[in-house]
Design an enzyme around this catalytic site. Structure first.
Site, mmCIF file in Angstrom:
data_model
loop_
_atom_site.group_PDB
_atom_site.id
_atom_site.type_symbol
_atom_site.label_atom_id
_atom_site.label_comp_id
_atom_site.label_asym_id
_atom_site.label_seq_id
_atom_site.Cartn_x
_atom_site.Cartn_y
_atom_site.Cartn_z
ATOM 1 N N ASP A 1 -13.792 -10.780 -14.822
ATOM 2 C CA ASP A 1 -12.810 -11.859 -15.034
ATOM 3 C C ASP A 1 -13.459 -13.188 -15.392
ATOM 4 O O ASP A 1 -13.050 -14.241 -14.914
ATOM 5 C CB ASP A 1 -11.920 -12.014 -13.797
ATOM 6 C CG ASP A 1 -12.703 -12.301 -12.529
ATOM 7 O OD1 ASP A 1 -13.944 -12.404 -12.592
ATOM 8 O OD2 ASP A 1 -12.063 -12.431 -11.470
ATOM 9 N N ASN B 1 5.520 -16.014 5.901
ATOM 10 C CA ASN B 1 4.992 -16.841 6.979
ATOM 11 C C ASN B 1 3.592 -17.350 6.612
ATOM 12 O O ASN B 1 3.007 -16.949 5.612
ATOM 13 C CB ASN B 1 4.982 -16.045 8.283
ATOM 14 C CG ASN B 1 5.278 -16.916 9.492
ATOM 15 O OD1 ASN B 1 4.876 -18.069 9.542
ATOM 16 N ND2 ASN B 1 5.970 -16.362 10.468
ATOM 17 N N HIS C 1 -12.739 -2.243 -6.121
ATOM 18 C CA HIS C 1 -14.031 -2.112 -6.793
ATOM 19 C C HIS C 1 -14.471 -0.648 -6.735
ATOM 20 O O HIS C 1 -14.113 0.075 -5.797
ATOM 21 C CB HIS C 1 -15.093 -2.969 -6.098
ATOM 22 C CG HIS C 1 -14.786 -4.428 -6.112
ATOM 23 N ND1 HIS C 1 -15.253 -5.283 -7.080
ATOM 24 C CD2 HIS C 1 -14.052 -5.195 -5.259
ATOM 25 C CE1 HIS C 1 -14.833 -6.513 -6.833
ATOM 26 N NE2 HIS C 1 -14.108 -6.489 -5.726
ATOM 27 N N LYS D 1 -1.081 4.034 0.947
ATOM 28 C CA LYS D 1 -0.243 4.923 0.144
ATOM 29 C C LYS D 1 1.203 4.440 0.200
ATOM 30 O O LYS D 1 1.587 3.677 1.083
ATOM 31 C CB LYS D 1 -0.331 6.358 0.672
ATOM 32 C CG LYS D 1 -1.718 6.971 0.553
ATOM 33 C CD LYS D 1 -1.735 8.400 1.078
ATOM 34 C CE LYS D 1 -3.120 9.017 0.951
ATOM 35 N NZ LYS D 1 -3.167 10.405 1.470
ATOM 36 N N ARG E 1 1.080 5.226 8.438
ATOM 37 C CA ARG E 1 1.843 6.467 8.300
ATOM 38 C C ARG E 1 3.263 6.253 8.797
ATOM 39 O O ARG E 1 3.497 5.433 9.698
ATOM 40 C CB ARG E 1 1.195 7.598 9.114
ATOM 41 C CG ARG E 1 -0.177 8.017 8.612
ATOM 42 C CD ARG E 1 -0.694 9.198 9.414
ATOM 43 N NE ARG E 1 -1.955 9.715 8.909
ATOM 44 C CZ ARG E 1 -3.155 9.285 9.294
ATOM 45 N NH1 ARG E 1 -3.241 8.315 10.209
ATOM 46 N NH2 ARG E 1 -4.250 9.804 8.788
ATOM 47 N N ARG F 1 8.859 6.986 11.918
ATOM 48 C CA ARG F 1 10.213 7.528 12.042
ATOM 49 C C ARG F 1 11.106 6.891 10.995
ATOM 50 O O ARG F 1 10.708 5.942 10.310
ATOM 51 C CB ARG F 1 10.786 7.260 13.435
ATOM 52 C CG ARG F 1 10.955 5.780 13.781
ATOM 53 C CD ARG F 1 11.549 5.614 15.171
ATOM 54 N NE ARG F 1 11.730 4.229 15.551
ATOM 55 C CZ ARG F 1 12.781 3.485 15.246
ATOM 56 N NH1 ARG F 1 13.758 3.991 14.487
ATOM 57 N NH2 ARG F 1 12.879 2.233 15.658
#
Length: 206
Positions: free
Chosen positions: A15, A82, A112, A161, A175, A178
């Site tokens: 950049d 915030n 990277h 993910k 993860r 619920r």
């Protein structure tokens, strides 16, 4: 293909050319001005937000707020960010309406290569957070992640993910714990019940 096109297409990039350093320098000047605003200069803060993001933005952002360019960030109406949040926006960060961020949330669109021989290079993948999400304090959202609407990310999570809509997700790596359900319509914290009488009592105090 230009360097900016390489960034937009997820290719390796650096950049230091095509006006990118100048864009970051201008963004830092705006960031410093924004972070210097206080409770008596809210109109100036609102004006600066429109300049930083390059579009009219009807959100509430608590200074200090940190970013690389600003113009790669889109924030929907009614969202709340915030203090001490960090948005590394070498490519697009798209935030929906009524999204809540706790303090010190990091969104990183840049990574990277793992091997140190190529570590000087970067790649960028966009991040999207859909409407009505709540991102807990200290969470880190990694490149390429989408968080589905209404979902909650627990404090301190590292989101590597995609997270589906209408879920509570926590941890490192983050993860799904619920789904949001009818229990959440009745209780707001542990065994503390949401009642119409209590909501009406609160409303009278406004």
């Amino acid at each position: 293909m230009t360097m900016r096109e390489r960034i937009a297409n997820g290719k390796l990039f650096t950049d230091y050319c095509e006006g990118l350093p100048e864009d970051r320098a201008n963004a830092k000047r705006r960031m410093i001005a924004f972070n210097a605003t206080g409770p008596d200069t809210l109109e100036e803060r609102a004006r600066l937000m429109n300049v930083i993001f390059g579009r009219e933005t009807k959100a509430w952002i608590e200074p200090p707020f940190y970013f690389c360019y600003g113009t790669n960030i889109e924030i929907g109406d009614g969202s709340y960010i915030n203090f001490n949040c960090n948005f590394v926006d070498d490519t697009k960060i798209v935030i929906g309406k009524n999204v809540m961020f706790g303090p010190a949330v990091t969104i990183a669109t840049v990574g990277h290569p793992i091997h140190p021989a190529y570590r000087e290079y970067m790649y960028a993948e966009p991040v999207k957070i859909e409407n009505n999400c709540w991102i807990g304090a200290g969470s880190v959202i990694c490149p390429g992640v989408t968080i589905g609407e209404n979902s909650v990310i627990g404090a301190g999570s590292v989101v590597t993910k995609d997270i589906p809509a209408n879920t509570v997700a926590v941890g490192n790596p983050c993860r799904v714990l619920r789904h949001i359900n009818e229990h959440d319509m009745k209780y707001y914290y542990k065994d503390r019940e949401i009642t119409q009488a209590d909501l009406e009592a609160e409303a009278k105090l406004r």
